[in-house]
Design a protein around this motif. Structure first.
Motif: not given
Ligand code: ADP
Length: 220
Positions: A164-169
């Motif tokens: 989730m964090k990676a996709a947001k970035i």
């Protein structure tokens, strides 16, 4: 070997606008401070499957030395000439990107980027490095005059970045780049999600980061 499911084909990429129109994704309530940008709805696509079969100017490789995961899949599909050219690149720093030919792939080029290995204690630095992978890959594409580029979910496999964090970035950095002066040269960005988990995550986040314009809301 590919990590996770063994998917050898890819569906047609759907643009963000098509995802909205086909009700695959719906408007989000969390878009207060993010302005809609009509142009991006047609430039950004998502596709579930194998990045090695996508026909674009360049696919991005989440490079790592083990030749596992997406890197392994790309080397197997492109053939041994790719490794020979990679050996001439003189390595690649974390957050940087380098380009080679696509060899046997349908994609004309491969942009190799090295994502960070996730460590929660260095969250800020690592987030910056991951954002840089997306930005530098796009800069390299623009320098070569390329128009279409497909990305895997960099660092979320062997390198352990929470998806989730990676996709947001990824989604935020791509939007920022496409809205910059040089970013206007890029016509198509495809996010190739391999795992169901990433497919769900992108479909949850896209309405927040690429919201519909008011006109579209009224037309639907
Ligand atoms: P990293 O070392 O950057 O974590 P990995 O290759 O392990 O790289 O994983 C990056 C992402 O690529 C993961 O989401 C993984 O599921 C995905 N992936 C693996 N094989 C493929 C493929 N053939 N096409 C697209 N994505 C893939």
């Amino acid at each position: 070997m590919s990590s996770g499911n063994n998917i050898s084909t890819s569906g047609q990429p759907s643009t963000v606008r098509q995802l909205f129109n086909n009700r695959v994704i719906r408007e989000s309530q969390k878009v207060d401070n993010i302005k809609p940008n009509e142009l991006l709805l047609d430039k950004v696509s998502v596709c579930r499957g194998d990045i090695t079969v996508i026909d674009v100017d360049a696919i991005v490789n989440a490079a790592n030395e083990s030749l596992l995961g997406v890197d392994g899949a790309i080397h197997r599909a492109a053939g041994p000439e790719l490794l020979k050219e990679c050996r001439l690149l003189n390595g690649c720093d974390i957050g940087d990107a380098k380009i080679t030919k696509g060899y046997k792939l349908p994609a004309r080029h491969i942009i190799h980027t090295v994502g960070p290995v996730y460590h929660s204690e260095y969250e800020g630095t690592i987030a910056g490095q991951l954002a840089s992978c997306y930005k530098r890959s796009l800069e390299v594409a623009v320098e070569k005059g390329l128009k279409s580029i497909a990305f895997p979910c960099i660092s979320t496999g062997i390198f352990g970045y929470p998806n989730m964090k990676a996709a947001k970035i990824a989604l935020t950095e791509i939007r920022r780049f496409l809205e910059s002066d040089i970013g206007k040269q890029i016509e198509q960005v495809v996010f190739v999600v391999f795992l169901e988990r990433d497919d769900k995550t992108y479909k949850e986040l896209i309405p927040q980061i690429y919201p519909l314009t008011k006109t579209d809301v009224l037309a639907s």
